[in-house]
Design an enzyme around this catalytic site. Structure first.
Site, PDB file in Angstrom:
ATOM      1  N   ASP A  16      55.120  45.570  71.620  1.00  0.00           N
ATOM      2  CA  ASP A  16      54.563  45.815  73.327  1.00  0.00           C
ATOM      3  C   ASP A  16      54.946  45.516  73.929  1.00  0.00           C
ATOM      4  OD1 ASP A  16      52.446  45.885  74.899  1.00  0.00           O
ATOM      5  OD2 ASP A  16      50.862  47.018  73.789  1.00  0.00           O
TER       6      ASP A  16
ATOM      7  N   ASN B 185      46.806  67.790  69.745  1.00  0.00           N
ATOM      8  CA  ASN B 185      47.881  67.235  68.761  1.00  0.00           C
ATOM      9  C   ASN B 185      47.586  66.644  67.040  1.00  0.00           C
ATOM     10  OD1 ASN B 185      49.930  65.552  67.600  1.00  0.00           O
ATOM     11  ND2 ASN B 185      50.651  64.219  69.382  1.00  0.00           N
TER      12      ASN B 185
ATOM     13  N   ARG C 213      54.127  44.858  76.736  1.00  0.00           N
ATOM     14  CA  ARG C 213      52.944  43.816  77.558  1.00  0.00           C
ATOM     15  C   ARG C 213      53.576  42.274  76.794  1.00  0.00           C
ATOM     16  NH1 ARG C 213      48.607  47.927  77.678  1.00  0.00           N
ATOM     17  NH2 ARG C 213      49.468  47.884  75.591  1.00  0.00           N
TER      18      ARG C 213
ATOM     19  N   ASN D 169      56.284  53.856  73.543  1.00  0.00           N
ATOM     20  CA  ASN D 169      57.010  53.393  72.542  1.00  0.00           C
ATOM     21  C   ASN D 169      58.317  53.466  72.591  1.00  0.00           C
ATOM     22  OD1 ASN D 169      56.296  51.634  70.720  1.00  0.00           O
ATOM     23  ND2 ASN D 169      55.131  52.827  69.532  1.00  0.00           N
ATOM     24  N   GLY D 170      57.866  54.716  71.599  1.00  0.00           N
ATOM     25  CA  GLY D 170      59.480  55.495  72.065  1.00  0.00           C
ATOM     26  C   GLY D 170      60.272  55.708  72.844  1.00  0.00           C
TER      27      GLY D 170
ATOM     28  N   GLY E 129      57.457  53.451  81.519  1.00  0.00           N
ATOM     29  CA  GLY E 129      58.442  53.988  82.747  1.00  0.00           C
ATOM     30  C   GLY E 129      56.422  54.600  83.869  1.00  0.00           C
TER      31      GLY E 129
ATOM     32  N   ARG F 111      51.147  71.081  69.386  1.00  0.00           N
ATOM     33  CA  ARG F 111      52.797  70.748  69.839  1.00  0.00           C
ATOM     34  C   ARG F 111      52.970  70.391  67.568  1.00  0.00           C
ATOM     35  NH1 ARG F 111      53.085  64.052  68.788  1.00  0.00           N
ATOM     36  NH2 ARG F 111      55.614  63.948  69.306  1.00  0.00           N
TER      37      ARG F 111
ATOM     38  N   ARG G 142      61.542  50.812  67.032  1.00  0.00           N
ATOM     39  CA  ARG G 142      63.450  51.735  66.942  1.00  0.00           C
ATOM     40  C   ARG G 142      64.427  51.320  67.509  1.00  0.00           C
ATOM     41  NH1 ARG G 142      60.396  56.734  68.527  1.00  0.00           N
ATOM     42  NH2 ARG G 142      59.380  57.485  66.834  1.00  0.00           N
TER      43      ARG G 142
ATOM     44  N   LYS H 268      44.512  65.015  67.560  1.00  0.00           N
ATOM     45  CA  LYS H 268      44.044  64.770  68.811  1.00  0.00           C
ATOM     46  C   LYS H 268      42.903  66.054  69.971  1.00  0.00           C
ATOM     47  CE  LYS H 268      46.137  61.716  72.185  1.00  0.00           C
ATOM     48  NZ  LYS H 268      47.619  60.750  72.081  1.00  0.00           N
TER      49      LYS H 268
ATOM     50  N   HIS I 182      60.771  64.387  72.966  1.00  0.00           N
ATOM     51  CA  HIS I 182      59.378  64.467  74.256  1.00  0.00           C
ATOM     52  C   HIS I 182      59.858  65.375  75.594  1.00  0.00           C
ATOM     53  CE1 HIS I 182      60.122  59.633  73.186  1.00  0.00           C
ATOM     54  NE2 HIS I 182      59.303  59.852  72.354  1.00  0.00           N
TER      55      HIS I 182
ATOM     56  N   GLY J  96      54.466  54.998  78.996  1.00  0.00           N
ATOM     57  CA  GLY J  96      53.453  53.430  79.389  1.00  0.00           C
ATOM     58  C   GLY J  96      54.416  52.888  79.618  1.00  0.00           C
TER      59      GLY J  96
ATOM     60  N   GLU K 176      51.496  65.412  78.435  1.00  0.00           N
ATOM     61  CA  GLU K 176      52.059  66.777  77.518  1.00  0.00           C
ATOM     62  C   GLU K 176      50.837  67.546  77.512  1.00  0.00           C
ATOM     63  OE1 GLU K 176      54.794  64.220  74.976  1.00  0.00           O
ATOM     64  OE2 GLU K 176      52.989  63.079  76.077  1.00  0.00           O
TER      65      GLU K 176
END
Ligand code: ADP
Length: 412
Positions: A292, A8, A294, A220-221, A342, A100, A250, A15, A189, A340, A394
């Site tokens: 975030d 990615n 959390r 986050n998205g 979910g 990706r 967003r 990555k 996604h 994250g 992914e």
């Protein structure tokens, strides 16, 4: 087994994950051999971080400053690192690379083996994802240069959603916008939605072609997808990832007339407003202190009303999509939570399922729901809909696509 690299690439990052993938009949499980991240490519203080198990058991993390002029240098250092760490003995041991790519436009309805024509098409549609596709292409070109004889595959965030019918993907705007510029819903996604849908079918021991699923990728998205008989029939993100539910930064979908109104009031141009909708809205727009989840939960617990408000706005929006997809598909076998939030926020899962229980008969085991980050079947026996938590992967989905297209291996 085949050694497959999942990549990615971003504009200044790369990555990677090297996986050992079984061939059919080998009776083995796939395994991550090493994963890592190059950061600040082309900038000062570039570094590489790798995680691997030198003794096959204990995970070790190493970070090192490196001089990274460009992505090609990063790929060269990556190969040298694999050899130095004994992960491969030579470059020839790498059997395939999967990349990706964010946007596949309308012509990529599936992942594709990379050739010159594929690269040209990704370049052609780059104005649909001007920040991402060019960066992804830099990674592709760097790997092709160093591994010219290895099968390389592109996996698009959009292609899983290409099965949507026109009534789902069209916007009711002048038709020429679609014809001339490709203005339509694409969805994102897709790799994650596809992976968790496949895993759900495997767990439920039913063919994907028989199931009606809603996958909720909430990180986050965030986006949701309605998957009927294995095909995506609607999704919440749109022409760009800005649409759909409120997210970390967003806005999600808003009345587009707000843009002109605020442009006049705040003396901003369209570019500035779009940037605010992408980067300073959602959680951060309402709560202000953090994007975030959390931090928002901590603030909510401490009595912060704005954190509470935006969490509830997101939950409502997620339930709006689930309700609408339930009706559209004419039923629902399972809701799948992933990404994250979910995977790791029991509160979010419980709040969403509570909102859905009266209308749709969704009931979960609230004790079991306290577990974070693991595969879970939360549904109680009398729940009319199964509720699953499936950690997304992914990189594995990318490697599976390399195995399918490069080595004719059927998936899962
Ligand atoms: P990205 O879209 O950047 O890939 P992720 O899927 O990694 O995002 O999700 C990031 C989100 O998941 C953040 O909002 C983070 O707060 C949330 N998250 C991670 N761990 C937890 C947790 N234990 N409880 C609640 N939320 C969590």
């Amino acid at each position: 087994m085949k050694k497959i690299m999942a990549v990615n690439a971003g504009s200044s990052s790369l990555k990677f994950q090297l996986l050992n993938m079984p061939m059919k009949g080998e009776g083995k499980e796939e395994e991550v051999l090493i994963e890592g991240l190059f950061e600040r490519i082309g900038l000062d203080y570039a570094q590489i971080t790798i995680k691997f198990k030198p003794d096959g058991i204990n995970l070790v993390k190493e970070t090192k400053r490196v001089d990274l002029r460009d992505h090609a240098t990063a790929v060269k250092i990556l190969i040298e690192t694999l050899i130095a760490k004994g992960i491969v003995s030579s470059i020839d041991e790498i059997d395939g690379v999967g990349h990706r790519v964010v946007h596949g436009g309308e012509n990529f309805k599936d992942s594709a083996i990379i050739d010159e024509a594929v690269i040209k098409e990704i370049e052609r549609i780059s104005d649909l994802a001007p920040l991402h596709n060019p960066a992804n292409l830099i990674g592709i070109k760097a790997f092709r240069k160093i591994l010219p004889n290895v099968v390389q595959v592109v996996v698009f965030d959009t292609s899983f959603h290409q099965t949507m019918p026109a009534e789902s993907y069209m916007y009711a705007v002048p038709y020429e916008w679609y014809e001339k510029y490709g203005v339509r819903k694409y969805g994102f996604h897709g790799t994650s939605h596809k992976y968790v849908a496949m895993q759900a079918a495997k767990y439920l021991k039913r063919p994907l072609e028989e199931l009606k699923l809603i996958t909720a990728h909430i990180g986050n998205g965030g986006s949701l997808a309605a998957i009927k008989q294995g095909k995506c029939v609607d999704t919440s993100m749109g022409f760009t990832p800005l649409a759909g539910i409120p997210m970390g930064t967003r806005s999600g979908s808003i009345d587009p007339a707000i843009i002109e109104f605020i442009a006049k009031k705040e003396n901003l141009d369209i570019h500035e407003i779009t940037s605010i909708l992408n980067k300073k809205s959602g959680y951060i727009g309402i709560y202000k202190e953090s994007s975030d989840a959390r931090d928002l939960r901590d603030a909510q617990e401490a009595g912060n009303q704005l954190a509470d408000l935006v969490i509830n706005m997101q939950n409502k929006s997620i339930c709006d999509f689930i309700s609408s997809y339930y009706g559209y598909m004419g039923g629902l076998d399972a809701i799948i939570f992933t990404a994250g939030i979910g995977e790791k926020s029991p509160q979010t899962r419980e709040e969403i399922c509570d909102r859905l229980s009266e209308a749709f008969g969704v009931y979960i085991d609230k004790e079991l729901n306290k577990i974070k980050g693991e595969f879970l079947d939360l549904s109680l026996p009398h729940s009319k809909v199964k509720v699953l938590v499936i950690p997304t992967n992914e990189e594995l989905m990318i490697a599976l696509d390399v195995m399918r297209l490069g080595y004719g291996q059927t998936q899962i």
